[in-house]
Design a protein around this motif. Structure first.
Motif, PDB file in Angstrom:
ATOM      1  N   PHE A   1      89.997  -9.345 -30.791  1.00  0.00           N
ATOM      2  CA  PHE A   1      88.608  -9.549 -31.217  1.00  0.00           C
ATOM      3  C   PHE A   1      87.771  -8.324 -30.867  1.00  0.00           C
ATOM      4  N   LEU A   2      87.897  -7.877 -29.620  1.00  0.00           N
ATOM      5  CA  LEU A   2      87.058  -6.776 -29.137  1.00  0.00           C
ATOM      6  C   LEU A   2      87.324  -5.487 -29.915  1.00  0.00           C
ATOM      7  N   GLU A   3      88.601  -5.236 -30.219  1.00  0.00           N
ATOM      8  CA  GLU A   3      88.937  -4.009 -30.947  1.00  0.00           C
ATOM      9  C   GLU A   3      88.419  -4.066 -32.384  1.00  0.00           C
ATOM     10  N   LEU A   4      88.570  -5.225 -33.026  1.00  0.00           N
ATOM     11  CA  LEU A   4      88.076  -5.366 -34.401  1.00  0.00           C
ATOM     12  C   LEU A   4      86.552  -5.251 -34.449  1.00  0.00           C
ATOM     13  N   LYS A   5      85.890  -5.849 -33.466  1.00  0.00           N
ATOM     14  CA  LYS A   5      84.426  -5.778 -33.433  1.00  0.00           C
ATOM     15  C   LYS A   5      83.966  -4.337 -33.203  1.00  0.00           C
ATOM     16  N   ALA A   6      84.647  -3.637 -32.299  1.00  0.00           N
ATOM     17  CA  ALA A   6      84.287  -2.239 -32.036  1.00  0.00           C
ATOM     18  C   ALA A   6      84.477  -1.393 -33.293  1.00  0.00           C
ATOM     19  N   GLY A   7      85.568  -1.657 -34.034  1.00  0.00           N
ATOM     20  CA  GLY A   7      85.819  -0.924 -35.275  1.00  0.00           C
ATOM     21  C   GLY A   7      84.758  -1.196 -36.321  1.00  0.00           C
ATOM     22  N   ALA A   8      84.321  -2.459 -36.418  1.00  0.00           N
ATOM     23  CA  ALA A   8      83.278  -2.819 -37.382  1.00  0.00           C
ATOM     24  C   ALA A   8      81.950  -2.155 -37.027  1.00  0.00           C
ATOM     25  N   LEU A   9      81.654  -2.093 -35.726  1.00  0.00           N
ATOM     26  CA  LEU A   9      80.408  -1.451 -35.285  1.00  0.00           C
ATOM     27  C   LEU A   9      80.445   0.055 -35.564  1.00  0.00           C
ATOM     28  N   ARG A  10      81.603   0.677 -35.348  1.00  0.00           N
ATOM     29  CA  ARG A  10      81.744   2.108 -35.652  1.00  0.00           C
ATOM     30  C   ARG A  10      81.556   2.351 -37.150  1.00  0.00           C
ATOM     31  N   LEU A  11      82.101   1.441 -37.967  1.00  0.00           N
ATOM     32  CA  LEU A  11      81.956   1.558 -39.413  1.00  0.00           C
ATOM     33  C   LEU A  11      80.484   1.499 -39.810  1.00  0.00           C
ATOM     34  N   GLN A  12      79.759   0.553 -39.222  1.00  0.00           N
ATOM     35  CA  GLN A  12      78.326   0.411 -39.528  1.00  0.00           C
ATOM     36  C   GLN A  12      77.550   1.663 -39.118  1.00  0.00           C
ATOM     37  N   ASP A  13      77.855   2.182 -37.932  1.00  0.00           N
ATOM     38  CA  ASP A  13      77.160   3.376 -37.432  1.00  0.00           C
ATOM     39  C   ASP A  13      77.409   4.576 -38.348  1.00  0.00           C
ATOM     40  N   LYS A  14      78.663   4.740 -38.782  1.00  0.00           N
ATOM     41  CA  LYS A  14      78.995   5.868 -39.651  1.00  0.00           C
ATOM     42  C   LYS A  14      78.357   5.723 -41.032  1.00  0.00           C
ATOM     43  N   GLU A  15      78.269   4.469 -41.508  1.00  0.00           N
ATOM     44  CA  GLU A  15      77.599   4.234 -42.796  1.00  0.00           C
ATOM     45  C   GLU A  15      76.127   4.631 -42.709  1.00  0.00           C
ATOM     46  N   LYS A  16      75.500   4.307 -41.583  1.00  0.00           N
ATOM     47  CA  LYS A  16      74.097   4.664 -41.388  1.00  0.00           C
ATOM     48  C   LYS A  16      73.937   6.184 -41.337  1.00  0.00           C
ATOM     49  N   GLU A  17      74.909   6.842 -40.672  1.00  0.00           N
ATOM     50  CA  GLU A  17      74.863   8.302 -40.595  1.00  0.00           C
ATOM     51  C   GLU A  17      74.955   8.922 -41.990  1.00  0.00           C
ATOM     52  N   VAL A  18      75.849   8.385 -42.811  1.00  0.00           N
ATOM     53  CA  VAL A  18      76.025   8.902 -44.180  1.00  0.00           C
ATOM     54  C   VAL A  18      74.761   8.680 -44.992  1.00  0.00           C
ATOM     55  N   GLU A  19      74.151   7.487 -44.831  1.00  0.00           N
ATOM     56  CA  GLU A  19      72.928   7.173 -45.577  1.00  0.00           C
ATOM     57  C   GLU A  19      71.771   8.091 -45.187  1.00  0.00           C
ATOM     58  N   SER A  20      71.784   8.560 -43.933  1.00  0.00           N
ATOM     59  CA  SER A  20      70.691   9.425 -43.454  1.00  0.00           C
ATOM     60  C   SER A  20      70.918  10.908 -43.770  1.00  0.00           C
ATOM     61  N   LEU A  21      72.104  11.237 -44.289  1.00  0.00           N
ATOM     62  CA  LEU A  21      72.398  12.640 -44.610  1.00  0.00           C
ATOM     63  C   LEU A  21      71.534  13.148 -45.768  1.00  0.00           C
ATOM     64  N   LYS A  22      71.139  14.366 -45.665  1.00  0.00           N
ATOM     65  CA  LYS A  22      70.350  14.994 -46.730  1.00  0.00           C
ATOM     66  C   LYS A  22      70.992  16.325 -47.124  1.00  0.00           C
TER      67      LYS A  22
ATOM     68  N   GLY B   1      80.511 -22.390 -20.898  1.00  0.00           N
ATOM     69  CA  GLY B   1      79.317 -21.622 -20.531  1.00  0.00           C
ATOM     70  C   GLY B   1      78.646 -20.927 -21.694  1.00  0.00           C
ATOM     71  N   GLY B   2      78.868 -21.441 -22.914  1.00  0.00           N
ATOM     72  CA  GLY B   2      78.252 -20.839 -24.088  1.00  0.00           C
ATOM     73  C   GLY B   2      78.971 -19.610 -24.592  1.00  0.00           C
ATOM     74  N   LYS B   3      80.076 -19.233 -23.925  1.00  0.00           N
ATOM     75  CA  LYS B   3      80.797 -18.022 -24.312  1.00  0.00           C
ATOM     76  C   LYS B   3      81.922 -18.357 -25.287  1.00  0.00           C
ATOM     77  N   PRO B   4      81.943 -17.740 -26.450  1.00  0.00           N
ATOM     78  CA  PRO B   4      83.024 -17.997 -27.412  1.00  0.00           C
ATOM     79  C   PRO B   4      84.330 -17.374 -26.943  1.00  0.00           C
ATOM     80  N   PHE B   5      85.419 -17.822 -27.535  1.00  0.00           N
ATOM     81  CA  PHE B   5      86.720 -17.253 -27.190  1.00  0.00           C
ATOM     82  C   PHE B   5      86.871 -15.878 -27.826  1.00  0.00           C
ATOM     83  N   THR B   6      87.270 -14.915 -27.019  1.00  0.00           N
ATOM     84  CA  THR B   6      87.589 -13.572 -27.516  1.00  0.00           C
ATOM     85  C   THR B   6      88.787 -13.047 -26.723  1.00  0.00           C
ATOM     86  N   ASP B   7      89.460 -12.068 -27.275  1.00  0.00           N
ATOM     87  CA  ASP B   7      90.504 -11.354 -26.543  1.00  0.00           C
ATOM     88  C   ASP B   7      90.493  -9.903 -26.998  1.00  0.00           C
ATOM     89  N   GLU B   8      91.514  -9.143 -26.625  1.00  0.00           N
ATOM     90  CA  GLU B   8      91.498  -7.703 -26.929  1.00  0.00           C
ATOM     91  C   GLU B   8      91.495  -7.430 -28.433  1.00  0.00           C
TER      92      GLU B   8
END
Length: 372
Positions: free
Chosen positions: A253-274, A244-251
């Motif tokens: 994958f999901l945890e690593l992806k969530a961690g990567a997204l949190r890392l990106q969000d925090k990097e953006k927060e740091v970049e926006s700090l003044k 159905g077009g859905k790639p294989f994932t499991d817990e």
């Protein structure tokens, strides 16, 4: 042309061409695409918006995973050379853009679930592989070599893969045989090779819904190179469609992806700090990456424990099967010895009976003469 229509057209076209090329009879276990998927009238395919497919090469060291990856990419991206040991020592990912605009990510692995590596190094590579494919894996290429006799270890490799990721992983698997040049130099065809393969190997192919292809990574013939890659990509498309077009994932994958997204969000927060100094921002970044690395270490430890548990369970199962087989062989041998003993006793009895009969006949004849 719409992506869904393009894929369906390509698969139907390949079905027709392979039907005339192989001319398989009804007894042959593979369908025309050598894939096992059926394109129905009500077929629907949910293509990803960015048209990216990620495939992972797995199998024993030295079986030609890297050279197969190079054939798919159309360039020498992965280190590949003749060696008694595997050349790839860590997971690597390379990409290529197809003519239809799709991006194919190819991840080469150093023999995941191979007994040649320790659980710690394998655990790290599994996490690295999953981290490279955060959005999931669209197809797993299980690589075997025609040049190497299929062994019990190959069978346990796929069982480890199933046991670790779950039974659902086989829905994403394609069997790839390297060493196609060997078949070109002998009268045996690939069909003959599959039909004569040991039952455990045929079982693996059956698990993978008969999705199987042979690669000649040594050929310089551009048409042959393009044809085998196209056939493989069609099987990848059939895997994507059947899931159905859905790639294989499991817990994991999901945890690593969530961690990567949190890392990106925090990097953006740091970049926006003044109002912070460069040194303070540098310290904040260190803390962010330390937190992310701690998460990776924790997941790696979890993977290692799961891997060890999987190996122990399979080794116990294998030991039990071997013990049962040895017991069956012992019973069979005892029955054979008993049967041989009984046959010897029967032969001896028959020989004795024949001797007694012969003596009786002689005595009877001798007595008859005396009477006369």
């Amino acid at each position: 042309m719409d992506y869904r229509i393009l894929i369906r057209f390509k698969i139907l076209k390949q079905q027709i061409s392979l039907h005339f090329y192989f001319n398989f009879n009804s007894a042959y276990p593979f369908n025309c695409t050598m894939g096992g998927s059926i394109v129905d009238d009500d077929w629907e395919f949910a293509a990803s918006s960015n048209l990216v497919s990620t495939i992972v090469l797995v199998g024993k060291l030295g079986y030609g995973k890297s050279s197969t990856g190079n054939s798919i990419l159309g360039r020498k991206a992965f280190l590949s050379k003749f060696s008694p040991a595997g050349v790839t020592s860590t997971c690597e990912m390379e990409s290529t853009i197809l003519k239809d605009g799709r991006t194919i990510n190819v991840i080469d692995t150093p023999g995941l679930f191979d007994s040649s590596g320790g659980s710690e190094s394998i655990g790290q590579e599994i996490v690295k592989c999953i981290n490279m494919a955060k959005d999931g894996i669209h197809a797993v290429l299980m690589v075997f070599s025609i040049k190497v006799r299929f062994s019990e270890e190959e069978q346990t490799t796929i069982e480890k893969l199933q046991s670790f990721f779950g039974e659902r992983i086989v829905d994403y698997m394609i069997v790839v045989f390297t060493g196609g040049d060997e078949l070109e130099d002998c009268p045996m065809t690939f069909k003959d090779y599959i039909e004569q393969a040991p039952k455990p190997l045929q079982k693996i192919i059956h698990w993978c819904k008969n999705r199987v292809v042979v690669f000649n990574n040594k050929t310089k013939d551009k048409k042959k190179q393009a044809a085998q890659v196209e056939q493989l990509l069609l099987l990848v498309d059939s895997v994507i469609m059947s899931n159905g077009g859905k790639p294989f994932t499991d817990e994991i994958f999901l945890e690593l992806k969530a961690g990567a997204l949190r890392l990106q969000d925090k990097e953006k927060e740091v970049e926006s700090l003044k109002g912070y100094t460069e040194e303070q921002i540098s310290e904040l970044r260190k803390e962010i990456y330390k937190s992310y690395n701690d998460q990776l270490a924790r997941i790696t430890t979890m993977v290692e424990h799961k891997l060890n548990s999987t190996i122990e369970r399979l080794e116990k199962q294998l030991a039990e099967e071997q013990a049962a087989r040895l017991q069956a062989e012992k019973i069979s041998e005892e029955a054979r010895v008993k049967s041989d003993s009984e046959i010897r006793e029967l032969k001896a009895s028959l020989k004795k009976a024949q001797k007694e009969s012969e003596e009786f006949r002689k005595q009877s004849g001798s007595q008859g003469c005396n009477i006369l």
